[in-house]
Enzyme design. Sequence first.
Site, short mmCIF file in Angstrom:
data_model
loop_
_atom_site.label_atom_id
_atom_site.label_comp_id
_atom_site.label_asym_id
_atom_site.label_seq_id
_atom_site.Cartn_x
_atom_site.Cartn_y
_atom_site.Cartn_z
N GLY A 22 -45.29 61.04 18.05
CA GLY A 22 -46.41 60.12 18.19
C GLY A 22 -46.55 59.24 16.98
N ASN A 23 -47.64 58.50 16.91
CA ASN A 23 -47.91 57.65 15.75
C ASN A 23 -49.40 57.66 15.47
OD1 ASN A 23 -49.21 55.25 17.16
ND2 ASN A 23 -47.27 55.41 18.27
N ARG A 24 -49.79 56.97 14.42
CA ARG A 24 -51.16 57.08 13.92
C ARG A 24 -52.11 56.04 14.48
NH1 ARG A 24 -50.60 57.20 7.61
NH2 ARG A 24 -52.85 57.46 7.78
N SER A 25 -51.74 55.32 15.50
CA SER A 25 -52.64 54.31 16.05
C SER A 25 -53.88 54.97 16.67
CB SER A 25 -51.92 53.48 17.12
OG SER A 25 -52.84 52.59 17.70
#
Length: 229
Positions: A33-36
């Site tokens: 995943g990512n931090r958005s």
Amino acid sequence: MARGTLPRDLAGRHVVISAGGTREPLDPVRFLGNRSSGKQGYALARTAVARGARVTLVAANAALPDPAGAEVVTVGTAAQLREAVLKAAGDADVVVMAAAVADFRPAAYATAKIKKKDGEEPAPIALTRNADILAELSTGRPRAGQLVVGFAAETDDVLANGRAKLARKGCDLLVVNEVGEQRAFGSEDNEAVVLGADGSRTAVPFGPKEALADTVWDLVAARLPTGTE
Ligand code: CTP
Ligand code: CA
């Protein structure tokens, strides 16, 4: 900003916004995943509703309340986000890709949880490319005069990287954020520069994500073809 003072300059327009960050499953319990946080995309949706638009928000893993008056389509992966955005884009006046879309996904999905084994090093995770939705939208343009807006997060050489990315993607506007440990991700405020394919450059000072959203809609409204309804 008092919403009542905003122009209803998106009335009669269908805008599609992607928000949040995709998650690419590795096994039933793990993902890349990512931090958005999704906050910028949700602010775009709220402000577009306030300016009179019909809004479709394609939301990926954002733990935020549905914006009143928007149609929300929830997705998980980049492939699901692509499908939902392309479907909604068919009759859209504008598509804004505010989502952080994973560039890669695990090449293989393990249907059972991956277990560690005593005395063995973990196997490397092989990755494969996801489709570039923004580039596809920019090339495809299912509707004449449709505008396509991208977002870019850069850590260095923000303007040069932004210009190159705008040209590579083929979109009309690119909102470029400088990101770092304390900036943009998850915060309430944002600072950005919006680059136009027409050579324009609009600086947006550090402030609420709503203010950046309204600047994006100002730039979009000025570029929408008139008299096509
Ligand atoms: N984007 C997309 N599909 C992808 C990756 C990105 O539509 N598979 C969109 C994002 O929603 C964003 C824009 O492309 O609007 C720019 O994303 P960014 O990650 O900055 O660009 P990339 O081309 O992926 O370049 P980089 O190698 O810097 O990550
Ligand atoms: Ca990327």
